[in-house]
Design an enzyme around this catalytic site. Structure first.
Site, PDB file in Angstrom:
ATOM      1  CD  GLU A 102      -2.848  -1.149   2.403  1.00  0.00           C
ATOM      2  OE1 GLU A 102      -3.939  -1.718   2.273  1.00  0.00           O
ATOM      3  OE2 GLU A 102      -2.465  -0.663   3.472  1.00  0.00           O
ATOM      4  CB  CYS A 115       3.045   7.813   2.646  1.00  0.00           C
ATOM      5  SG  CYS A 115       3.670   6.721   3.929  1.00  0.00           S
ATOM      6  CB  CYS A 122       7.898  -4.324   8.587  1.00  0.00           C
ATOM      7  SG  CYS A 122       9.269  -3.433   9.363  1.00  0.00           S
ATOM      8  CB  CYS A 126       7.292  -1.221  15.851  1.00  0.00           C
ATOM      9  SG  CYS A 126       8.960  -0.788  15.326  1.00  0.00           S
ATOM     10  CB  CYS A 129       3.963  -0.714  13.390  1.00  0.00           C
ATOM     11  SG  CYS A 129       3.946  -0.560  11.601  1.00  0.00           S
ATOM     12  CB  CYS A 343       1.377   7.145  11.109  1.00  0.00           C
ATOM     13  SG  CYS A 343       2.370   8.370  10.355  1.00  0.00           S
TER      14      CYS A 343
HETATM   15  N1  SAH Z   1      10.231   1.663   9.322  1.00  0.00           N
HETATM   16  C1  SAH Z   1      10.244   3.080   9.163  1.00  0.00           C
HETATM   17  C2  SAH Z   1       9.124   3.632   8.313  1.00  0.00           C
HETATM   18  C3  SAH Z   1       7.736   3.087   8.567  1.00  0.00           C
HETATM   19  S1  SAH Z   1       6.926   3.633  10.048  1.00  0.00           S
HETATM   20  C4  SAH Z   1      10.306   3.759  10.514  1.00  0.00           C
HETATM   21  O1  SAH Z   1      10.279   3.060  11.531  1.00  0.00           O
HETATM   22  O2  SAH Z   1      10.425   4.978  10.567  1.00  0.00           O
HETATM   23  C5  SAH Z   1       6.561   5.307   9.739  1.00  0.00           C
HETATM   24  C6  SAH Z   1       6.182   6.089  10.999  1.00  0.00           C
HETATM   25  O3  SAH Z   1       4.892   5.696  11.475  1.00  0.00           O
HETATM   26  C7  SAH Z   1       7.141   5.872  12.161  1.00  0.00           C
HETATM   27  O4  SAH Z   1       7.509   7.105  12.724  1.00  0.00           O
HETATM   28  C8  SAH Z   1       6.323   5.075  13.141  1.00  0.00           C
HETATM   29  O5  SAH Z   1       6.788   5.310  14.454  1.00  0.00           O
HETATM   30  C9  SAH Z   1       4.925   5.570  12.880  1.00  0.00           C
HETATM   31  N2  SAH Z   1       3.863   4.651  13.275  1.00  0.00           N
HETATM   32  C10 SAH Z   1       3.864   3.311  13.111  1.00  0.00           C
HETATM   33  N3  SAH Z   1       2.696   2.791  13.580  1.00  0.00           N
HETATM   34  C11 SAH Z   1       1.952   3.821  14.026  1.00  0.00           C
HETATM   35  C12 SAH Z   1       0.644   3.924  14.590  1.00  0.00           C
HETATM   36  N4  SAH Z   1      -0.124   2.865  14.772  1.00  0.00           N
HETATM   37  N5  SAH Z   1       0.206   5.154  14.927  1.00  0.00           N
HETATM   38  C13 SAH Z   1       0.959   6.246  14.718  1.00  0.00           C
HETATM   39  N6  SAH Z   1       2.186   6.215  14.167  1.00  0.00           N
HETATM   40  C14 SAH Z   1       2.687   5.004  13.828  1.00  0.00           C
END
Ligand code: SAH
Length: 354
Positions: A102, A115, A122, A126, A129, A343
């Site tokens: 996506e 984006c 991944c 995290c 995420c 995000c």
């Molecule tokens: N792997 C990379 C890029 C993908 S995540 C990274 O870690 O930066 C992109 C952004 O989205 C990151 O700053 C992450 O902390 C944020 N993010 C991930 N899941 C989220 C969520 N459920 N709510 C808000 N931000 C989130």
């Protein structure tokens, strides 16, 4: 919200190389001693966005035919699009191996941001995420990344697409070479011509890659910090056990920024985990001496996520503490929440039928 499906991928022609996966060097290797031909092909593929080698009219016909025997221009197929109330649009692409990724088109005041994803799934795990729930499937090729920029430029000529952020699915610095190549192509003046200052690679903090990054690209850097101490950070981001904060921060301090640029520190606020004023104060101490700006992102919940969005009052209090520091702080507006396009809500359509 609306959903529709389109089908416009080129037929799969096994064995041919995708010109979208090439960069300038790759094209030069195709035309030894005739670098002007490589420049012409580059501009057709990445500047004009043609999908047919036959359309490259300044190439002799026999050369076009010869090139078509070994190469093609193959875009991922758009298999879904959803538009949120705020006009944020999520696109699902099916890749040649059937995997779905996506991308999100985000309306700003007078332009659009894209984006892009850098991997299918991944491996970082995290806790906050959605993409993490898919696990890791594979890296995207540079063409699969570049297509996520070229496709909307062509499909929506009325939208001025000016920003590209590597904040979709995946960890860009674990797909280093393809991400660097894609960044070079999308910022090339003969290609989609996105300004280097308007491209941002976002990482969870792959320390060894950071030492090379400033040498290999001039695009911007964002780091998902999300916590001011190792205990909290390791709890929400397992990568912190491998590259703890002290190492990450010293790599960021050593990172050579172009003049007047700063590193974007992203901080996802999660209720009761990292959102107190004391976390904010510790964050300021941690960032001391770093040329950084802080981007606060309230946690966006997704189906089955156990974590909670922060209380809006706590977000304001956190922001207030940071305002009283040398760092510029921005609260990221949540866009596309109603279609799970905000995000950390991307998951390749695997769970929510995009
Ligand atoms: N792997 C990379 C890029 C993908 S995540 C990274 O870690 O930066 C992109 C952004 O989205 C990151 O700053 C992450 O902390 C944020 N993010 C991930 N899941 C989220 C969520 N459920 N709510 C808000 N931000 C989130």
């Amino acid at each position: 919200m609306q959903t529709n499906t389109t089908s416009e991928a080129a037929p799969v022609l096994p064995g041919r190389r995708n010109l979208l996966d090439c960069d300038r060097e790759g094209l030069k290797a195709l035309f030894p001693d005739r670098s002007f031909r490589a420049d012409q092909v580059f501009s057709w593929v990445f500047g004009k966005g043609v999908r047919d080698i036959g359309a490259m009219t300044n190439l002799p016909r026999d050369l076009r035919q010869e090139l078509s025997l070994t190469h093609e221009i193959a875009y991922p197929e758009v298999v879904g699009s959803q538009v949120a109330k705020d006009r944020t649009e999520k696109l699902a692409y099916r890749l040649r191996d059937g995997a779905v990724i996506e991308s999100v088109l985000i309306p700003e005041k007078d332009h659009w941001s894209v984006c892009v994803s850098s991997q299918v799934g991944c491996a970082m795990g995290c806790r906050f995420c959605f993409t993490a729930t898919m696990g890791f499937r594979r890296h995207l090729t540079s063409g699969e990344i570049v297509s996520q920029v070229l496709y909307p430029i062509r499909a929506y000529p009325e939208r001025a697409i000016r920003n590209v952020v590597f904040m979709g699915m995946g960890e860009p610095l674990l797909n280093y070479d393809n991400v660097i190549r894609a960044a070079a192509v999308i910022t090339d003046p003969e290609g989609p011509m996105i300004s280097k200052r308007r491209v941002t690679i976002s990482t969870c903090g792959i320390v060894p890659a950071l030492s090379r990054l400033a040498l290999d690209t001039e695009v911007g850097l964002a780091v998902s910090l999300n916590a001011p101490d190792d205990e909290t950070r390791s709890y929400i981001m397992p990568v912190n056990r491998k590259y703890p904060l002290a190492e990450l921060i010293s790599a960021l301090k050593a990172y050579e920024l172009p003049r007047r640029r700063r590193i974007t520190v992203e901080y996802v606020l999660i209720r009761g985990i990292n959102d107190s004023p004391s976390h904010a104060k510790r964050l300021i101490r941690l960032l001391h001496g770093l040329r950084a700006k802080v981007n606060l992102i309230p946690f966006n919940p997704w189906p089955e996520s156990r974590l909670q969005a922060p209380d809006p009052a706590d977000v304001l209090a956190f922001e207030d503490v940071l305002r009283d520091s040398p760092f510029t702080v921005m609260l990221r507006k949540e866009k596309g929440k109603d279609i799970l396009a905000a995000c950390g809500q991307l998951a390749g359509g695997a769970r929510h039928g995009a």
